[in-house]
Scaffold this motif. Structure first.
Motif, PDB file in Angstrom:
ATOM      1  N   GLN A  98     -16.688 -19.570 123.502  1.00 15.47           N
ATOM      2  CA  GLN A  98     -16.327 -19.933 124.876  1.00 15.47           C
ATOM      3  C   GLN A  98     -14.931 -19.369 125.114  1.00 15.47           C
ATOM      4  OE1 GLN A  98     -16.552 -24.201 125.090  1.00 15.47           O
ATOM      5  NE2 GLN A  98     -18.698 -24.232 124.448  1.00 15.47           N
ATOM      6  N   MET A  99     -14.865 -18.188 125.724  1.00 18.58           N
ATOM      7  CA  MET A  99     -13.608 -17.445 125.797  1.00 18.58           C
ATOM      8  C   MET A  99     -12.532 -18.131 126.630  1.00 18.58           C
ATOM      9  SD  MET A  99     -14.668 -13.491 125.755  1.00 18.58           S
ATOM     10  CE  MET A  99     -16.159 -12.965 124.985  1.00 18.58           C
ATOM     11  N   GLU A 100     -12.923 -19.070 127.460  1.00 14.19           N
ATOM     12  CA  GLU A 100     -11.901 -19.799 128.215  1.00 14.19           C
ATOM     13  C   GLU A 100     -11.185 -20.830 127.340  1.00 14.19           C
ATOM     14  OE1 GLU A 100     -15.702 -22.077 128.497  1.00 14.19           O
ATOM     15  OE2 GLU A 100     -15.177 -19.966 128.782  1.00 14.19           O
ATOM     16  N   ARG A 101     -11.716 -21.064 126.123  1.00 20.28           N
ATOM     17  CA  ARG A 101     -11.114 -22.033 125.208  1.00 20.28           C
ATOM     18  C   ARG A 101     -10.573 -21.410 123.929  1.00 20.28           C
ATOM     19  NH1 ARG A 101     -15.256 -26.781 124.402  1.00 20.28           N
ATOM     20  NH2 ARG A 101     -13.412 -27.829 123.625  1.00 20.28           N
ATOM     21  N   ILE A 102     -11.234 -20.328 123.473  1.00 18.68           N
ATOM     22  CA  ILE A 102     -10.827 -19.729 122.198  1.00 18.68           C
ATOM     23  C   ILE A 102     -11.077 -18.221 122.225  1.00 18.68           C
ATOM     24  CG2 ILE A 102     -13.051 -20.147 121.056  1.00 18.68           C
ATOM     25  CD1 ILE A 102     -11.302 -20.903 118.524  1.00 18.68           C
ATOM     26  N   LEU A 103     -10.118 -17.461 121.741  1.00 22.75           N
ATOM     27  CA  LEU A 103     -10.239 -16.000 121.689  1.00 22.75           C
ATOM     28  C   LEU A 103     -11.122 -15.594 120.505  1.00 22.75           C
ATOM     29  CD1 LEU A 103      -6.504 -14.987 122.274  1.00 22.75           C
ATOM     30  CD2 LEU A 103      -8.363 -15.036 123.955  1.00 22.75           C
ATOM     31  N   PRO A 104     -12.089 -14.723 120.734  1.00 22.65           N
ATOM     32  CA  PRO A 104     -12.946 -14.283 119.626  1.00 22.65           C
ATOM     33  C   PRO A 104     -12.151 -13.697 118.465  1.00 22.65           C
ATOM     34  CG  PRO A 104     -13.872 -13.585 121.713  1.00 22.65           C
ATOM     35  CD  PRO A 104     -12.511 -14.146 122.006  1.00 22.65           C
ATOM     36  N   ARG A 105     -11.128 -12.919 118.751  1.00 22.43           N
ATOM     37  CA  ARG A 105     -10.329 -12.285 117.694  1.00 22.43           C
ATOM     38  C   ARG A 105      -9.654 -13.348 116.834  1.00 22.43           C
ATOM     39  NH1 ARG A 105      -8.688  -6.910 118.322  1.00 22.43           N
ATOM     40  NH2 ARG A 105      -7.806  -6.201 116.376  1.00 22.43           N
ATOM     41  N   GLN A 152      -0.533 -14.891 120.820  1.00 17.78           N
ATOM     42  CA  GLN A 152       0.581 -14.566 119.929  1.00 17.78           C
ATOM     43  C   GLN A 152       0.086 -14.340 118.506  1.00 17.78           C
ATOM     44  OE1 GLN A 152       3.056 -17.987 120.663  1.00 17.78           O
ATOM     45  NE2 GLN A 152       4.182 -16.978 122.315  1.00 17.78           N
ATOM     46  N   TRP A 153      -0.801 -15.232 118.048  1.00 15.56           N
ATOM     47  CA  TRP A 153      -1.358 -15.089 116.700  1.00 15.56           C
ATOM     48  C   TRP A 153      -2.108 -13.764 116.571  1.00 15.56           C
ATOM     49  CZ3 TRP A 153      -0.292 -17.401 112.347  1.00 15.56           C
ATOM     50  CH2 TRP A 153       0.223 -18.687 112.362  1.00 15.56           C
ATOM     51  N   VAL A 154      -2.927 -13.431 117.582  1.00 16.51           N
ATOM     52  CA  VAL A 154      -3.705 -12.190 117.539  1.00 16.51           C
ATOM     53  C   VAL A 154      -2.773 -10.975 117.473  1.00 16.51           C
ATOM     54  CG1 VAL A 154      -5.235 -10.707 118.919  1.00 16.51           C
ATOM     55  CG2 VAL A 154      -5.791 -13.120 118.597  1.00 16.51           C
ATOM     56  N   GLY A 155      -1.682 -11.008 118.232  1.00 15.62           N
ATOM     57  CA  GLY A 155      -0.707  -9.914 118.172  1.00 15.62           C
ATOM     58  C   GLY A 155      -0.120  -9.772 116.779  1.00 15.62           C
ATOM     59  N   LEU A 156       0.247 -10.885 116.177  1.00 13.80           N
ATOM     60  CA  LEU A 156       0.796 -10.863 114.817  1.00 13.80           C
ATOM     61  C   LEU A 156      -0.249 -10.379 113.811  1.00 13.80           C
ATOM     62  CD1 LEU A 156       3.047 -11.522 112.796  1.00 13.80           C
ATOM     63  CD2 LEU A 156       2.189 -13.880 112.750  1.00 13.80           C
ATOM     64  N   ILE A 157      -1.480 -10.851 113.946  1.00 14.89           N
ATOM     65  CA  ILE A 157      -2.570 -10.449 113.046  1.00 14.89           C
ATOM     66  C   ILE A 157      -2.802  -8.942 113.143  1.00 14.89           C
ATOM     67  CG2 ILE A 157      -5.066 -10.644 112.660  1.00 14.89           C
ATOM     68  CD1 ILE A 157      -4.673 -13.619 113.739  1.00 14.89           C
ATOM     69  N   ASP A 158      -2.804  -8.413 114.371  1.00 13.93           N
ATOM     70  CA  ASP A 158      -3.000  -6.972 114.561  1.00 13.93           C
ATOM     71  C   ASP A 158      -1.882  -6.167 113.911  1.00 13.93           C
ATOM     72  OD1 ASP A 158      -5.344  -7.430 115.912  1.00 13.93           O
ATOM     73  OD2 ASP A 158      -4.503  -7.108 117.915  1.00 13.93           O
ATOM     74  N   THR A 159      -0.644  -6.635 114.060  1.00 14.98           N
ATOM     75  CA  THR A 159       0.500  -5.949 113.458  1.00 14.98           C
ATOM     76  C   THR A 159       0.390  -5.947 111.935  1.00 14.98           C
ATOM     77  OG1 THR A 159       1.919  -6.531 115.321  1.00 14.98           O
ATOM     78  CG2 THR A 159       3.015  -5.940 113.253  1.00 14.98           C
ATOM     79  N   LEU A 160       0.052  -7.092 111.361  1.00 16.82           N
ATOM     80  CA  LEU A 160      -0.089  -7.180 109.901  1.00 16.82           C
ATOM     81  C   LEU A 160      -1.246  -6.311 109.400  1.00 16.82           C
ATOM     82  CD1 LEU A 160       0.543 -11.008 109.411  1.00 16.82           C
ATOM     83  CD2 LEU A 160       2.103  -9.132 108.873  1.00 16.82           C
ATOM     84  N   SER A 161      -2.335  -6.275 110.151  1.00 13.22           N
ATOM     85  CA  SER A 161      -3.477  -5.435 109.759  1.00 13.22           C
ATOM     86  C   SER A 161      -3.102  -3.960 109.791  1.00 13.22           C
ATOM     87  CB  SER A 161      -4.669  -5.687 110.689  1.00 13.22           C
ATOM     88  OG  SER A 161      -5.133  -7.003 110.542  1.00 13.22           O
ATOM     89  N   GLN A 162      -2.352  -3.567 110.809  1.00 10.73           N
ATOM     90  CA  GLN A 162      -1.915  -2.169 110.903  1.00 10.73           C
ATOM     91  C   GLN A 162      -0.993  -1.829 109.737  1.00 10.73           C
ATOM     92  OE1 GLN A 162       0.074  -1.154 114.542  1.00 10.73           O
ATOM     93  NE2 GLN A 162       0.066   1.015 114.093  1.00 10.73           N
TER      94      GLN A 162
END
Length: 194
Positions: A98-105, A152-162
Motif C-alpha cells: 500500500q504505497m500511501e503507507r509504505i514505500l516498496p523500496r 530518507q532511509w531509501v536515499g541512504l540505502i541507495d548510497t550505501l548500495s552504490q
C-alpha cells in the motif's frame, strides 16, 4: 504492524509442471534463476504460455517478489524494466505494498534485513526443503516510520548500495591488475630462461 496489514500477498502463477519456453507465449515468467545482483535479469526470463486456470497477477514496478522456498527468503523489487505481461513463478510470493503507507523500496530492504530473515527462518516448515506459508509472511512484523523518514532511509540505502558496487568493482579491477602483473612477470621470466 504486520506485513499483511500493509500489503496484499499472493502466490506466484500456478504453472502445471515445467515452465515451457514458448517463443510466441503471452507472458514472461520470473523464476529464481533469473535473480542476479539483487535484481531481476530480464534477459534471462522465459517467455511462455499461461496454462493454469487462474487469471494472471501481472507484475508491476514496485511489486516485491519474496522467495517462498529455500534457506534464504529474500525480497526483490520489480523495477521499471518489467514488461506489461510478466508473472512470477510459483516459488515466489508477490507482495503489493500500500504505497500511501509504505514505500516498496523500504519494505524490500527491511524484509532482507537480519531480524525479518530470522523471523522467516524460525517459522519455515519442511524437513528437506524449507518453505514459508503465506500466513507466516503476512504475520511478519514490520516497522513503519513516516513516509518522509522512509524516503530518507531509501536515499541512504541507495548510497550505501552504490558504494558497495563501486568497492566490488575496485576489488575486481585490483585482482585483474595483479593477474596481469603476474602473467607479465612470468612471461619475461620464461624469455630469460630460453
Amino acid at each position: 504492524m504486520q506485513l499483511g496489514d500493509l500489503a496484499s500477498i499472493q502466490a506466484g502463477y500456478p504453472f502445471r509442471g515445467k515452465i515451457a519456453d514458448v517463443s510466441e507465449g503471452e507472458a514472461l515468467v520470473v523464476q529464481m534463476r533469473d535473480i542476479a545482483d539483487g535484481g531481476i535479469d530480464w534477459a534471462s526470463c522465459t517467455r511462455t504460455a499461461l496454462t493454469g486456470k487462474r487469471a494472471p497477477n501481472w507484475l508491476k514496478p514496485g511489486d516485491l517478489l519474496v522467495a517462498a522456498r529455500g534457506s534464504h527468503y529474500y525480497a526483490i523489487e520489480v523495477d521499471s524494466q518489467a514488461e506489461d505481461h510478466c508473472v512470477a513463478a510459483p516459488h515466489f510470493y508477490v507482495v503489493k505494498a500500500q504505497m500511501e503507507r509504505i514505500l516498496p523500496r523500504y519494505l524490500c530492504w527491511l524484509i532482507n534485513q537480519r531480524p525479518c530473515q530470522r523471523f522467516l527462518e524460525q517459522n519455515a516448515e519442511g524437513s528437506l526443503t524449507k518453505s514459508i506459508r503465506r500466513r507466516v509472511l503476512e504475520s511478519l512484523p514490520i516497522t513503519v516510520p513516516p513516509l518522509k523518514r522512509q524516503h530518507q532511509w531509501v536515499g541512504l540505502i541507495d548510497t550505501l548500495s552504490q558504494e558497495r558496487r563501486l568497492l566490488h568493482e575496485q576489488l575486481a579491477a585490483n585482482s585483474a591488475l595483479q593477474s596481469a602483473l603476474a602473467a607479465d612477470l612470468l612471461g619475461h621470466q620464461d624469455e630469460r630462461n630460453l
